[in-house]
Enzyme design. Structure first.
Site: not given
Ligand code: GUN
Length: 283
Positions: A53, A97, A120
């Protein structure tokens, strides 16, 4: 034999598009969008995701910040950091995350992030916005899935769409996005009585459960579009999806590979969401 939907190529094209939009945004507003990514603990899969990311943010020309906190971080400490970032005028997007260590309440964390910085799209205000059809941040993986389906050129209107999995991150929001395109949507899950009977009706099948090889070729309608959201490790440690690719590609008309399907699209849509939050804040 199915056509392969190339998520890696589509993601690269979207990131290039964001890169040029970031350059124009910087010229217009005199600053770059800034994404802050927070990871708590040392889950190896999460560490790979957050690194990717931050790398994507750098590629598009955005500023980024990676905050790595130990697994022992208390909930109050984390919430305190989030409140500071909410107030920081330089920060446009905040992503924590998931999953978080067991002693931290995920819902509390998500709802502490300012909705206008929630890249998100997990905050209750954004979830409500999605279901009420208001302008909001749309979760990255579901938004990426819609772009993958659109890339096939197949119209969703009047089609049977089956989503297997009912998570807040993928299953529920993608069902709403499919509904918005006038698909007839069914959500199947672990308690569905005859899963194969349901999936065989799908013109578009989205699978997001986290069970390697759950969907086999005999469960797929001939000519269906199959989107595999799964990210599992098999016995040999190889990355594989929830769909048995080998048998399903014989029946489907379009199918996403794992890796190289949905995964890269999640990151591309995160870049789009960060730009969206930046623009809304600058308005
Ligand atoms: N863990 C698995 N997928 C995601 C996501 O799309 N965003 C976040 N913040 N954590 C995740």
């Amino acid at each position: 034999m199915a056509n392969i939907i190339d998520g890696k190529a589509l993601s690269a094209a979207i990131k290039d598009e964001v890169r040029s939009e970031v350059a124009s945004a910087e010229a217009k507003y005199g600053r770059k969008p800034c994404l802050c990514v927070i990871i708590v603990g040392e889950n190896p899969a999460s560490q790979v995701y957050v690194r990717n990311k931050v790398k994507a943010a750098a590629y598009t020309g955005m500023e980024s910040m990676l905050i790595e906190l130990p697994a022992s971080t208390s909930q109050e400490e984390l919430l305190g950091r989030l409140r500071e970032l909410n107030e920081d005028p330089c920060v446009d997007g905040i992503l924590v995350q998931l999953p978080l260590p067991d002693h931290i309440d995920e819902e509390k964390v998500i709802d502490t992030i300012a909705p206008e910085k929630d890249v998100d799209g997990f905050h209750a205000a954004n979830v409500a916005g999605l279901w009420l059809g208001k302008d909001c941040v749309v979760p990255c993986t579901p938004a990426g899935i819609m772009r993958l389906i659109d890339s096939t050129g197949i119209s969703l209107s009047g089609k049977n769409a089956v989503v297997v999995g009912r998570s807040n991150i993928v299953g529920k929001p993608v069902a709403k996005l499919l509904l918005d395109r006038n698909a007839t949507v069914t959500i199947a899950h672990s308690r569905t009585a005859d899963l194969a009977a349901v999936t065989r009706l799908a013109d578009v099948l989205v699978v997001a459960v986290g069970r390697a090889g759950l969907i086999t070729g005999d469960m797929v309608k001939p000519g269906a579009v199959v989107i595999d959201v799964g990210m599992n490790r098999n016995a040999e440690g190889k990355l594989c999806g929830d769909v048995d690719f080998e048998s399903c590609e014989k029946t489907a008309s379009w199918i996403t590979p794992v890796p190289g399907g949905v995964g890269p699209m999640t990151i591309a849509m995160l870049m789009k969401n960060t730009l969206h939050c930046f623009r809304n804040r600058e308005k």
